[in-house]
Design an enzyme around this catalytic site. Structure first.
Site, PDB file in Angstrom:
ATOM      1  N   LYS A  53      -1.752  -3.814  -5.263  1.00 48.89           N
ATOM      2  CA  LYS A  53      -3.140  -3.400  -4.972  1.00 48.89           C
ATOM      3  C   LYS A  53      -3.934  -3.261  -6.263  1.00 48.89           C
ATOM      4  O   LYS A  53      -5.057  -3.763  -6.389  1.00 48.89           O
ATOM      5  CB  LYS A  53      -3.147  -2.055  -4.220  1.00 48.89           C
ATOM      6  CG  LYS A  53      -2.314  -2.038  -2.958  1.00 48.89           C
ATOM      7  CD  LYS A  53      -2.302  -0.678  -2.292  1.00 48.89           C
ATOM      8  CE  LYS A  53      -1.649   0.441  -3.076  1.00 48.89           C
ATOM      9  NZ  LYS A  53      -0.169   0.314  -3.243  1.00 48.89           N
ATOM     10  N   ARG A  97      -5.067   7.753   2.454  1.00 44.98           N
ATOM     11  CA  ARG A  97      -3.632   7.651   2.765  1.00 44.98           C
ATOM     12  C   ARG A  97      -3.224   8.551   3.918  1.00 44.98           C
ATOM     13  O   ARG A  97      -2.066   8.546   4.313  1.00 44.98           O
ATOM     14  CB  ARG A  97      -2.792   8.065   1.554  1.00 44.98           C
ATOM     15  CG  ARG A  97      -2.814   7.045   0.491  1.00 44.98           C
ATOM     16  CD  ARG A  97      -1.839   7.398  -0.597  1.00 44.98           C
ATOM     17  NE  ARG A  97      -2.265   6.675  -1.763  1.00 44.98           N
ATOM     18  CZ  ARG A  97      -1.473   6.246  -2.716  1.00 44.98           C
ATOM     19  NH1 ARG A  97      -0.200   6.494  -2.679  1.00 44.98           N
ATOM     20  NH2 ARG A  97      -1.953   5.586  -3.734  1.00 44.98           N
ATOM     21  N   ARG A 123       7.674  -2.527 -13.993  1.00 37.58           N
ATOM     22  CA  ARG A 123       6.268  -2.273 -14.349  1.00 37.58           C
ATOM     23  C   ARG A 123       6.176  -1.444 -15.630  1.00 37.58           C
ATOM     24  O   ARG A 123       6.921  -0.503 -15.847  1.00 37.58           O
ATOM     25  CB  ARG A 123       5.565  -1.511 -13.225  1.00 37.58           C
ATOM     26  CG  ARG A 123       4.147  -1.096 -13.624  1.00 37.58           C
ATOM     27  CD  ARG A 123       3.291  -0.704 -12.450  1.00 37.58           C
ATOM     28  NE  ARG A 123       3.778   0.462 -11.732  1.00 37.58           N
ATOM     29  CZ  ARG A 123       3.205   0.935 -10.632  1.00 37.58           C
ATOM     30  NH1 ARG A 123       2.143   0.353 -10.123  1.00 37.58           N
ATOM     31  NH2 ARG A 123       3.700   1.993 -10.034  1.00 37.58           N
ATOM     32  N   ARG A 171       6.160   4.653 -15.693  1.00 38.95           N
ATOM     33  CA  ARG A 171       5.733   5.829 -14.930  1.00 38.95           C
ATOM     34  C   ARG A 171       6.929   6.639 -14.444  1.00 38.95           C
ATOM     35  O   ARG A 171       7.958   6.067 -14.067  1.00 38.95           O
ATOM     36  CB  ARG A 171       4.889   5.383 -13.725  1.00 38.95           C
ATOM     37  CG  ARG A 171       3.454   5.118 -14.084  1.00 38.95           C
ATOM     38  CD  ARG A 171       2.643   4.470 -12.973  1.00 38.95           C
ATOM     39  NE  ARG A 171       2.849   4.996 -11.627  1.00 38.95           N
ATOM     40  CZ  ARG A 171       2.136   4.597 -10.568  1.00 38.95           C
ATOM     41  NH1 ARG A 171       1.165   3.702 -10.716  1.00 38.95           N
ATOM     42  NH2 ARG A 171       2.358   5.090  -9.364  1.00 38.95           N
ATOM     43  N   ARG A 182       8.450   7.446  -1.922  1.00 33.19           N
ATOM     44  CA  ARG A 182       7.032   7.063  -1.767  1.00 33.19           C
ATOM     45  C   ARG A 182       6.877   6.078  -0.614  1.00 33.19           C
ATOM     46  O   ARG A 182       5.949   6.183   0.181  1.00 33.19           O
ATOM     47  CB  ARG A 182       6.510   6.423  -3.077  1.00 33.19           C
ATOM     48  CG  ARG A 182       6.330   7.419  -4.204  1.00 33.19           C
ATOM     49  CD  ARG A 182       6.350   6.750  -5.568  1.00 33.19           C
ATOM     50  NE  ARG A 182       5.227   5.869  -5.795  1.00 33.19           N
ATOM     51  CZ  ARG A 182       5.206   4.919  -6.736  1.00 33.19           C
ATOM     52  NH1 ARG A 182       6.255   4.744  -7.518  1.00 33.19           N
ATOM     53  NH2 ARG A 182       4.148   4.178  -6.900  1.00 33.19           N
TER      54      ARG A 182
HETATM   55  P1  AP5 Z   1       0.590  -2.868  -9.044  1.00 36.04           P
HETATM   56  O1  AP5 Z   1      -0.626  -3.728  -8.927  1.00 36.04           O
HETATM   57  O2  AP5 Z   1       0.624  -1.822 -10.119  1.00 36.04           O
HETATM   58  O3  AP5 Z   1       0.939  -2.223  -7.601  1.00 36.04           O
HETATM   59  P2  AP5 Z   1       0.191  -1.117  -6.756  1.00 36.04           P
HETATM   60  O4  AP5 Z   1       0.200  -1.573  -5.338  1.00 36.04           O
HETATM   61  O5  AP5 Z   1      -1.134  -0.765  -7.354  1.00 36.04           O
HETATM   62  O6  AP5 Z   1       1.273   0.043  -6.928  1.00 36.04           O
HETATM   63  P3  AP5 Z   1       1.154   1.608  -7.273  1.00 36.04           P
HETATM   64  O7  AP5 Z   1       2.570   2.059  -7.537  1.00 36.04           O
HETATM   65  O8  AP5 Z   1       0.186   1.885  -8.362  1.00 36.04           O
HETATM   66  O9  AP5 Z   1       0.678   2.160  -5.937  1.00 36.04           O
HETATM   67  P4  AP5 Z   1       0.944   3.519  -5.325  1.00 36.04           P
HETATM   68  O10 AP5 Z   1       0.070   3.426  -4.169  1.00 36.04           O
HETATM   69  O11 AP5 Z   1       2.320   3.894  -5.010  1.00 36.04           O
HETATM   70  O12 AP5 Z   1       0.631   4.536  -6.529  1.00 36.04           O
HETATM   71  P5  AP5 Z   1      -0.695   5.234  -7.009  1.00 36.04           P
HETATM   72  O13 AP5 Z   1      -0.816   5.038  -8.456  1.00 36.04           O
HETATM   73  O14 AP5 Z   1      -1.848   4.831  -6.148  1.00 36.04           O
HETATM   74  O15 AP5 Z   1       1.864  -3.866  -9.198  1.00 36.04           O
HETATM   75  C1  AP5 Z   1       3.176  -3.322  -9.355  1.00 36.04           C
HETATM   76  C2  AP5 Z   1       3.954  -4.197 -10.371  1.00 36.04           C
HETATM   77  O16 AP5 Z   1       4.153  -5.504  -9.816  1.00 36.04           O
HETATM   78  C3  AP5 Z   1       3.227  -4.425 -11.703  1.00 36.04           C
HETATM   79  O17 AP5 Z   1       4.167  -4.455 -12.726  1.00 36.04           O
HETATM   80  C4  AP5 Z   1       2.537  -5.796 -11.542  1.00 36.04           C
HETATM   81  O18 AP5 Z   1       2.397  -6.468 -12.778  1.00 36.04           O
HETATM   82  C5  AP5 Z   1       3.520  -6.514 -10.628  1.00 36.04           C
HETATM   83  N1  AP5 Z   1       2.871  -7.411  -9.679  1.00 36.04           N
HETATM   84  C6  AP5 Z   1       1.679  -7.218  -9.009  1.00 36.04           C
HETATM   85  N2  AP5 Z   1       1.445  -8.242  -8.160  1.00 36.04           N
HETATM   86  C7  AP5 Z   1       2.524  -9.075  -8.278  1.00 36.04           C
HETATM   87  C8  AP5 Z   1       2.888 -10.312  -7.628  1.00 36.04           C
HETATM   88  N3  AP5 Z   1       2.089 -10.862  -6.671  1.00 36.04           N
HETATM   89  N4  AP5 Z   1       4.050 -10.882  -7.976  1.00 36.04           N
HETATM   90  C9  AP5 Z   1       4.880 -10.314  -8.896  1.00 36.04           C
HETATM   91  N5  AP5 Z   1       4.592  -9.154  -9.566  1.00 36.04           N
HETATM   92  C10 AP5 Z   1       3.433  -8.549  -9.237  1.00 36.04           C
HETATM   93  O19 AP5 Z   1      -0.390   6.753  -6.682  1.00 36.04           O
HETATM   94  C11 AP5 Z   1       0.540   7.497  -7.445  1.00 36.04           C
HETATM   95  C12 AP5 Z   1       0.722   8.884  -6.848  1.00 36.04           C
HETATM   96  O20 AP5 Z   1      -0.539   9.603  -6.848  1.00 36.04           O
HETATM   97  C13 AP5 Z   1       1.159   8.905  -5.376  1.00 36.04           C
HETATM   98  O21 AP5 Z   1       2.545   8.756  -5.260  1.00 36.04           O
HETATM   99  C14 AP5 Z   1       0.663  10.293  -4.932  1.00 36.04           C
HETATM  100  O22 AP5 Z   1       1.517  11.301  -5.410  1.00 36.04           O
HETATM  101  C15 AP5 Z   1      -0.675  10.405  -5.659  1.00 36.04           C
HETATM  102  N6  AP5 Z   1      -1.793   9.895  -4.863  1.00 36.04           N
HETATM  103  C16 AP5 Z   1      -2.527   8.777  -5.143  1.00 36.04           C
HETATM  104  N7  AP5 Z   1      -3.476   8.603  -4.199  1.00 36.04           N
HETATM  105  C17 AP5 Z   1      -3.329   9.614  -3.315  1.00 36.04           C
HETATM  106  C18 AP5 Z   1      -4.011   9.958  -2.120  1.00 36.04           C
HETATM  107  N8  AP5 Z   1      -5.019   9.206  -1.626  1.00 36.04           N
HETATM  108  N9  AP5 Z   1      -3.606  11.068  -1.448  1.00 36.04           N
HETATM  109  C19 AP5 Z   1      -2.596  11.832  -1.918  1.00 36.04           C
HETATM  110  N10 AP5 Z   1      -1.910  11.566  -3.055  1.00 36.04           N
HETATM  111  C20 AP5 Z   1      -2.266  10.461  -3.746  1.00 36.04           C
END
Ligand code: AP5
Length: 222
Positions: free
Chosen positions: A15, A90, A129, A162, A173
């Site tokens: 994403k 979420r 990552r 991370r 998660r």
């Molecule tokens: P990447 O693009 O970083 O993936 P992503 O979907 O953004 O993954 P996140 O882990 O950031 O999402 P998340 O939703 O778990 O965490 P968030 O930070 O929002 O890609 C991942 C890897 O794959 C990278 O290395 C990239 O280079 C590679 N890649 C990408 N596309 C690829 C492809 N097509 N092919 C191969 N490789 C590829 O949230 C973190 C924490 O914050 C949560 O756990 C929670 O505790 C809190 N939080 C955040 N939002 C909320 C909310 N709304 N409510 C409550 N708590 C929240």
């Protein structure tokens, strides 16, 4: 009319990778709750203090904190042309709050892009990552490595792994946040006819092409 899009999908589905690119190319605000929370932790703010342990354990930060953070963010000038909401909503409470926030500005969600990837691929992506300390630029040791080991190509800052990218936390998660909490939100958007599924297990360039075609259609239809 501003274009407001929600990006949903399990952790590591890509994403953030797609949202960062699309935001730059389309002039939309990239609103990523995970990035905002990590910035709050790094600053040592009250929000960061409350969120840090929850995030490290793979839990969800309470709705009231997240909703207040988004309300403030959507009020900023750069969101006036539209937004890519990455990681929000979420929970059902967050979804209800978002509709009210956008509705009060005469706006509504144009589409929900759902990134579909299996757990084994997510673990491989998140284990490899690396993220830059200064601005959160995202790399992968195999799929998109930096030019120099451990250093961000764009700003020269250190790359780190991370805390929540450990296999046990990734599974928590995936199950608690994606399979449990997000399921009713996704169902709500499906019923509203807003969902567009992307096969996000493909290479990033192919996912980008499909996302571009979808956004072109949405902009053309607006
Ligand atoms: P990447 O693009 O970083 O993936 P992503 O979907 O953004 O993954 P996140 O882990 O950031 O999402 P998340 O939703 O778990 O965490 P968030 O930070 O929002 O890609 C991942 C890897 O794959 C990278 O290395 C990239 O280079 C590679 N890649 C990408 N596309 C690829 C492809 N097509 N092919 C191969 N490789 C590829 O949230 C973190 C924490 O914050 C949560 O756990 C929670 O505790 C809190 N939080 C955040 N939002 C909320 C909310 N709304 N409510 C409550 N708590 C929240």
């Amino acid at each position: 009319m501003p274009l407001d899009l929600v990006l949903m999908g399990p952790p590591g589905a890509g994403k953030g990778t797609q949202a960062a690119r699309l935001a730059g190319e389309r002039g939309l605000a990239h609103i990523a709750t995970g990035d905002m929370l990590r910035a709050a932790v790094a600053e040592g703010s009250e929000l960061g203090r409350q969120a840090e342990q929850i995030m490290a354990a793979g839990g969800l930060v309470p709705d009231d904190l997240i909703i207040a953070m988004i309300r403030e963010r959507l009020g900023r000038g750069d969101a006036g042309r539209g937004s890519l909401l990455d990681g929000f909503p979420r929970t059902e409470g967050q979804a209800v709050a978002l509709e009210a926030m956008l509705g009060s500005q005469g706006r509504a969600i144009a589409a929900v892009l759902v990134f579909d990837v299996q757990l084994a691929t997510l673990i491989e992506r998140l284990s490899g990552r690396r993220v830059c300390r200064a601005a959160g630029h995202v790399y992968h040791l195999v799929h998109s490595p930096p030019r120099s080991d451990g250093v961000c190509d764009l700003d020269g800052s250190e790359l780190y792994q991370r805390d929540d990218d450990r296999p046990d936390v990734i599974e928590t998660r995936y199950r608690k946040q994606w399979q449990d909490a997000a399921a009713p939100v996704l169902e709500h958007y499906r019923r509203a006819g807003l969902v567009h599924e992307l096969d996000a297990a493909r290479p990033a360039g192919e996912v980008a092409d499909e996302a571009d075609r979808l956004l072109d259609r949405l902009v053309g239809a607006a």
